[in-house]
Design an enzyme around this catalytic site. Structure first.
Site, PDB file in Angstrom:
ATOM      1  N   SER A 198       3.008  -1.854  10.740  1.00  0.00           N
ATOM      2  CA  SER A 198       4.479  -1.866  10.574  1.00  0.00           C
ATOM      3  C   SER A 198       5.087  -3.239  10.606  1.00  0.00           C
ATOM      4  O   SER A 198       6.045  -3.781  11.262  1.00  0.00           O
ATOM      5  CB  SER A 198       4.672  -1.543  12.235  1.00  0.00           C
ATOM      6  OG  SER A 198       4.330  -0.094  12.319  1.00  0.00           O
ATOM      7  N   GLU A 247      -5.769  -5.028  10.349  1.00  0.00           N
ATOM      8  CA  GLU A 247      -4.783  -3.770  10.590  1.00  0.00           C
ATOM      9  C   GLU A 247      -4.865  -3.193  11.942  1.00  0.00           C
ATOM     10  O   GLU A 247      -5.639  -2.157  11.992  1.00  0.00           O
ATOM     11  CB  GLU A 247      -4.841  -2.817   9.457  1.00  0.00           C
ATOM     12  CG  GLU A 247      -4.149  -3.580   8.032  1.00  0.00           C
ATOM     13  CD  GLU A 247      -3.816  -2.309   7.114  1.00  0.00           C
ATOM     14  OE1 GLU A 247      -2.717  -2.716   6.588  1.00  0.00           O
ATOM     15  OE2 GLU A 247      -4.350  -1.411   7.025  1.00  0.00           O
ATOM     16  N   HIS A 304      -9.744   1.055   4.774  1.00  0.00           N
ATOM     17  CA  HIS A 304      -8.543   1.308   5.308  1.00  0.00           C
ATOM     18  C   HIS A 304      -8.586   2.289   6.527  1.00  0.00           C
ATOM     19  O   HIS A 304      -9.596   3.043   6.183  1.00  0.00           O
ATOM     20  CB  HIS A 304      -7.489   1.838   4.164  1.00  0.00           C
ATOM     21  CG  HIS A 304      -6.202   1.714   4.777  1.00  0.00           C
ATOM     22  ND1 HIS A 304      -5.942   2.784   5.972  1.00  0.00           N
ATOM     23  CD2 HIS A 304      -5.096   0.919   4.660  1.00  0.00           C
ATOM     24  CE1 HIS A 304      -4.527   2.727   6.221  1.00  0.00           C
ATOM     25  NE2 HIS A 304      -3.932   1.438   5.659  1.00  0.00           N
ATOM     26  N   GLY A 356       1.941   2.664  10.816  1.00  0.00           N
ATOM     27  CA  GLY A 356       3.062   3.711  10.795  1.00  0.00           C
ATOM     28  C   GLY A 356       3.528   4.024  12.050  1.00  0.00           C
ATOM     29  O   GLY A 356       4.348   4.905  12.220  1.00  0.00           O
ATOM     30  N   GLU A 363      -7.146   4.862   7.448  1.00  0.00           N
ATOM     31  CA  GLU A 363      -7.145   6.110   7.429  1.00  0.00           C
ATOM     32  C   GLU A 363      -8.150   6.643   6.618  1.00  0.00           C
ATOM     33  O   GLU A 363      -8.552   7.699   6.782  1.00  0.00           O
ATOM     34  CB  GLU A 363      -5.849   6.227   6.503  1.00  0.00           C
ATOM     35  CG  GLU A 363      -4.385   6.055   7.220  1.00  0.00           C
ATOM     36  CD  GLU A 363      -3.202   5.447   6.717  1.00  0.00           C
ATOM     37  OE1 GLU A 363      -3.350   5.405   5.358  1.00  0.00           O
ATOM     38  OE2 GLU A 363      -2.339   4.872   7.343  1.00  0.00           O
ATOM     39  N   GLY A 391       2.740  -1.048   4.286  1.00  0.00           N
ATOM     40  CA  GLY A 391       2.932   0.443   4.219  1.00  0.00           C
ATOM     41  C   GLY A 391       4.453   0.853   3.963  1.00  0.00           C
ATOM     42  O   GLY A 391       4.826   0.698   2.708  1.00  0.00           O
ATOM     43  N   GLY A 392       4.850   1.384   4.671  1.00  0.00           N
ATOM     44  CA  GLY A 392       6.350   2.016   4.797  1.00  0.00           C
ATOM     45  C   GLY A 392       7.118   1.177   4.025  1.00  0.00           C
ATOM     46  O   GLY A 392       7.994   1.408   3.110  1.00  0.00           O
ATOM     47  N   ASN A 407       0.970  -1.242  -0.059  1.00  0.00           N
ATOM     48  CA  ASN A 407      -0.071   0.110   0.155  1.00  0.00           C
ATOM     49  C   ASN A 407       0.834   1.065  -0.035  1.00  0.00           C
ATOM     50  O   ASN A 407       1.312   1.573   1.023  1.00  0.00           O
ATOM     51  CB  ASN A 407      -0.908   0.087   1.201  1.00  0.00           C
ATOM     52  CG  ASN A 407      -1.817   1.261   1.374  1.00  0.00           C
ATOM     53  OD1 ASN A 407      -1.856   2.032   0.435  1.00  0.00           O
ATOM     54  ND2 ASN A 407      -2.664   1.293   2.323  1.00  0.00           N
ATOM     55  N   TRP A 408       1.113   1.692  -1.300  1.00  0.00           N
ATOM     56  CA  TRP A 408       1.992   3.068  -1.620  1.00  0.00           C
ATOM     57  C   TRP A 408       1.341   4.241  -0.710  1.00  0.00           C
ATOM     58  O   TRP A 408       2.165   5.231  -0.605  1.00  0.00           O
ATOM     59  CB  TRP A 408       2.209   3.218  -2.893  1.00  0.00           C
ATOM     60  CG  TRP A 408       3.354   2.188  -3.265  1.00  0.00           C
ATOM     61  CD1 TRP A 408       3.808   1.105  -2.925  1.00  0.00           C
ATOM     62  CD2 TRP A 408       3.579   2.059  -4.750  1.00  0.00           C
ATOM     63  NE1 TRP A 408       4.779   0.507  -3.643  1.00  0.00           N
ATOM     64  CE2 TRP A 408       4.515   1.082  -4.936  1.00  0.00           C
ATOM     65  CE3 TRP A 408       3.191   2.844  -5.971  1.00  0.00           C
ATOM     66  CZ2 TRP A 408       5.014   0.591  -6.122  1.00  0.00           C
ATOM     67  CZ3 TRP A 408       3.755   2.633  -7.217  1.00  0.00           C
ATOM     68  CH2 TRP A 408       4.789   1.353  -7.145  1.00  0.00           C
ATOM     69  N   LYS A 409       0.145   4.349  -0.342  1.00  0.00           N
ATOM     70  CA  LYS A 409      -0.438   5.185   0.319  1.00  0.00           C
ATOM     71  C   LYS A 409      -0.305   6.562  -0.664  1.00  0.00           C
ATOM     72  O   LYS A 409      -0.051   6.667  -1.723  1.00  0.00           O
ATOM     73  CB  LYS A 409      -0.362   5.575   1.790  1.00  0.00           C
ATOM     74  CG  LYS A 409      -0.440   4.211   2.558  1.00  0.00           C
ATOM     75  CD  LYS A 409      -0.172   4.709   3.974  1.00  0.00           C
ATOM     76  CE  LYS A 409      -0.368   3.333   4.857  1.00  0.00           C
ATOM     77  NZ  LYS A 409      -0.580   3.417   6.075  1.00  0.00           N
TER      78      LYS A 409
HETATM   79  P1  13P Z   1       2.603   0.594   7.513  1.00  0.00           P
HETATM   80  O1  13P Z   1       3.028  -0.720   7.303  1.00  0.00           O
HETATM   81  O2  13P Z   1       3.293   1.869   7.278  1.00  0.00           O
HETATM   82  O3  13P Z   1       2.676   0.546   9.090  1.00  0.00           O
HETATM   83  O4  13P Z   1       1.332   0.738   7.072  1.00  0.00           O
HETATM   84  C1  13P Z   1       0.243  -0.341   7.237  1.00  0.00           C
HETATM   85  C2  13P Z   1      -0.880  -0.155   6.420  1.00  0.00           C
HETATM   86  O5  13P Z   1      -1.437   0.799   6.839  1.00  0.00           O
HETATM   87  C3  13P Z   1      -1.270  -0.811   5.174  1.00  0.00           C
HETATM   88  O6  13P Z   1      -2.338  -0.655   4.399  1.00  0.00           O
END
Ligand code: 13P
Length: 250
Positions: free
Chosen positions: A213, A168, A96, A174, A98, A234-235, A10-12
């Protein structure tokens, strides 16, 4: 039939067009071709180029990070599931945390998005998870069960082959604070049992990814859990070598 193994990125809201293009080239180079499904969830403007670049690799597919609950029309700024599919993407993330938080997406709204996604023949990665206060209050199990009931009760068994779940925990996203393998396994088992209760054996076969994470160092111990079928990353998905390591951590 064994469950699918999946590493989803997930590149966000990161990367310029040029950076995204370069990252994908690197990923295609460093991720070995294997049976692990790699799903690259890119920002909307990059879906087409990502789909073109991955066309030659059966282990790579492309997804969007959200879609509209409407089919088409006067919804300025929204992107329909059909538009996403027309760019060559095959998956979409729905629910998600967010988006639930910043856009106050309700269960009913999320079900509308899921129906749109299925109508456009997209696969859905549906996200659930508790916030820190809910975990501290001991409510985390009820929270995820209710998130499943609230939205997925509106689906039939015929939809399950196009559904992936992602657990999640919001406190792990994050933050660098990952769920322990024991915490992840406990929650994934609860989710799987609930899916079984709702849909029978086919419900129990739906892939459940862990997100929050998850990185090149901890992926192996998380993926070793019997009910963890992979990760939504994510990251760490923004660094080609790290994501490649994650895809070989099964
Ligand atoms: P991180 O891996 O940056 O914690 O993000 C997880 C995420 O929200 C994937 O959708």
């Amino acid at each position: 039939m064994s469950r699918k193994k999946i590493a989803a990125a997930n590149w966000k809201m990161n990367l310029s067009y040029a950076e995204a293009s370069t990252l994908l080239d690197q990923l295609l180079e460093v991720c070995p071709t294997n049976a692990i499904n790699k799903i690259i969830c890119a920002p909307f403007p990059y879906l087409h180029v990502c789909s073109e670049k991955t066309a030659g690799r059966i282990d790579f597919t492309v997804g969007a990070q959200d879609c509209s609950a409407h089919a088409k029309g006067a919804y300025t700024g929204e992107t329909s599931a059909a538009m996403i599919a027309s760019c060559g993407a095959t998956h979409v993330i729905v629910g998600h945390s967010e988006r639930r938080t910043y856009h106050r997406e309700s269960g009913e709204h999320l079900l509308g998005k899921i129906h749109q996604a299925f109508s456009a023949n997209l696969n859905v990665i549906f996200c659930i998870g508790e916030v820190l206060a809910q975990r501290k209050a001991g409510e985390h199990k009820d929270v995820v069960v209710n998130q499943l009931l609230e939205v997925l009760s509106g689906l039939g068994k015929e939809h399950l082959s196009k559904l992936i779940l992602a657990y999640e925990p919001v406190w792990a996203i994050g933050t660098g604070e990952t769920a322990t393998p024991e915490q992840a396994q406990e929650m994934h088992a609860i989710i799987r049992n609930q899916m079984h209760a709702m849909f029978g054996d086919e419900g129990g076969q739906v892939a459940i990814l862990y997100g929050g994470s998850c990185n090149a160092k901890n992926a192996k111990e998380l993926f070793a859990c019997s009910d963890v079928d992979g990760g939504l990353i994510g990251g760490a998905s923004l660094i080609a070598d790290d994501f490649a390591t994650i895809t070989t951590s099964f």
